[in-house]
Write a protein that holds these residues in place. Structure first.
Motif, PDB file in Angstrom:
ATOM      1  N   ILE A  48       0.855  -1.183   0.000  1.00  0.00           N
ATOM      2  CA  ILE A  48       0.000   0.000   0.000  1.00  0.00           C
ATOM      3  C   ILE A  48       0.895   1.237   0.000  1.00  0.00           C
ATOM      4  O   ILE A  48       1.861   1.311   0.765  1.00  0.00           O
ATOM      5  CB  ILE A  48      -0.927   0.046   1.235  1.00  0.00           C
ATOM      6  N   ALA A  49       0.578   2.197  -0.864  1.00  0.00           N
ATOM      7  CA  ALA A  49       1.418   3.398  -0.961  1.00  0.00           C
ATOM      8  C   ALA A  49       0.562   4.629  -1.222  1.00  0.00           C
ATOM      9  O   ALA A  49      -0.617   4.533  -1.570  1.00  0.00           O
ATOM     10  CB  ALA A  49       2.442   3.223  -2.079  1.00  0.00           C
ATOM     11  N   ASN A  50       1.178   5.767  -1.069  1.00  0.00           N
ATOM     12  CA  ASN A  50       0.515   7.031  -1.355  1.00  0.00           C
ATOM     13  C   ASN A  50       0.242   7.153  -2.857  1.00  0.00           C
ATOM     14  O   ASN A  50       1.018   6.674  -3.684  1.00  0.00           O
ATOM     15  CB  ASN A  50       1.425   8.177  -0.886  1.00  0.00           C
ATOM     16  N   LYS A  51      -0.859   7.817  -3.193  1.00  0.00           N
ATOM     17  CA  LYS A  51      -1.259   7.978  -4.590  1.00  0.00           C
ATOM     18  C   LYS A  51      -0.157   8.621  -5.431  1.00  0.00           C
ATOM     19  O   LYS A  51       0.064   8.249  -6.587  1.00  0.00           O
ATOM     20  CB  LYS A  51      -2.535   8.826  -4.664  1.00  0.00           C
ATOM     21  N   LYS A  52       0.571   9.576  -4.838  1.00  0.00           N
ATOM     22  CA  LYS A  52       1.637  10.262  -5.571  1.00  0.00           C
ATOM     23  C   LYS A  52       2.774   9.313  -5.929  1.00  0.00           C
ATOM     24  O   LYS A  52       3.407   9.448  -6.978  1.00  0.00           O
ATOM     25  CB  LYS A  52       2.168  11.427  -4.739  1.00  0.00           C
ATOM     26  N   ILE A  53       3.011   8.352  -5.058  1.00  0.00           N
ATOM     27  CA  ILE A  53       4.060   7.367  -5.332  1.00  0.00           C
ATOM     28  C   ILE A  53       3.659   6.503  -6.526  1.00  0.00           C
ATOM     29  O   ILE A  53       4.467   6.205  -7.401  1.00  0.00           O
ATOM     30  CB  ILE A  53       4.330   6.492  -4.092  1.00  0.00           C
ATOM     31  N   LEU A  54       2.370   6.118  -6.579  1.00  0.00           N
ATOM     32  CA  LEU A  54       1.875   5.326  -7.701  1.00  0.00           C
ATOM     33  C   LEU A  54       1.991   6.101  -9.010  1.00  0.00           C
ATOM     34  O   LEU A  54       2.360   5.533 -10.042  1.00  0.00           O
ATOM     35  CB  LEU A  54       0.420   4.901  -7.461  1.00  0.00           C
ATOM     36  N   THR A  55       1.698   7.389  -8.939  1.00  0.00           N
ATOM     37  CA  THR A  55       1.815   8.239 -10.131  1.00  0.00           C
ATOM     38  C   THR A  55       3.253   8.278 -10.630  1.00  0.00           C
ATOM     39  O   THR A  55       3.523   8.215 -11.837  1.00  0.00           O
ATOM     40  CB  THR A  55       1.332   9.674  -9.822  1.00  0.00           C
TER      41      THR A  55
END
Length: 238
Positions: A48-55
């Protein structure tokens, strides 16, 4: 290769496609939680990660909270064709647009094609954008990459496969026998099918037009022709 999107993940899960890692955002909506639970049940590596990391991972903002690292995309060997029974093949001659490629993949899967063949050079390859446009259906079909398309066509002819090229000067697609085993060749968005590849085709099929329209987008043409192949073979397959 990092691909993205919830529907893409669903196809990966349904087809048991190997993954290196699945990254989920911490948004916590119901659908995402359900996908996380499935990943846990299947014992797939995930985090699970922050949305910005996925971006950052996929260089795309509209990832729907899911990024999947599938490693290197695995193309099928060209000799895969010889093991198919009564095959239905789609051959793309130097297609360039990833959106057209992705749309054709989705259509080919829906029409029951067994494989899609692309040349290794001067052609669009499988990319995250292609996989996204295909809505993950690429994981339901075999994509074959060949060095020499003309030689490949000569080889599959030996298996009894008839080769039909889509060309504006061909016979009307609904007036020609498209029974399997068959391969449909679709050409480049601007130039169409190359002369050398045309010379390898057994016949040509066209889509009749009205109102002085010369041609359709290649992905639209693919939809019309491939579903006609499916229609003509329905009684055989049932």
């Amino acid at each position: 290769m990092k691909v993205y999107g919830r529907n893409v993940l669903k196809e990966i899960l349904n087809t048991n496609t190997p993954v290196k890692m699945i990254y989920f955002s911490n948004s916590g909506d119901k659908e995402l939680k359900k996908l996380i639970e499935i990943a846990k049940i299947k014992k797939l590596p995930h985090t699970i990660a922050n949305k910005k990391i996925l971006t950052k991972l996929c260089n795309y903002e509209k990832h729907q909270g899911v990024v999947i690292d599938i490693g290197e995309f695995k193309y099928k060997d060209e000799y895969y064709i010889e093991n198919l029974n009564n095959p239905f093949i789609v051959i793309l001659d130097q297609l360039q647009d990833p959106h057209n490629f992705g749309a054709i993949i989705r259509t080919a899967v829906a029409a029951g094609a067994d494989a899609i063949v692309i040349p290794k050079n001067n052609s669009v390859q499988v990319t995250p954008a292609v996989i996204k446009v295909s809505v993950g259906t690429i994981f339901r079909i075999n994509v074959i990459q060949v060095v020499n398309l003309a030689r490949f066509i000569e080889q599959i002819k030996k298996y009894g496969i008839w080769i039909y090229g889509a060309d504006m000067h061909g016979k009307k697609y609904y007036e020609i026998d498209l029974k399997k085993p068959i391969a449909v060749v679709l050409g480049n968005e601007g130039a169409g099918i190359r002369r050398l590849i045309k010379e390898k085709c057994d016949d040509f099929i066209s889509i009749p037009m009205k109102n002085h329209v010369e041609s359709l987008n290649v992905s639209v043409s693919a939809g019309i022709i491939l579903f006609e192949v499916m229609r003509q073979n329905e009684s055989i397959d049932s």
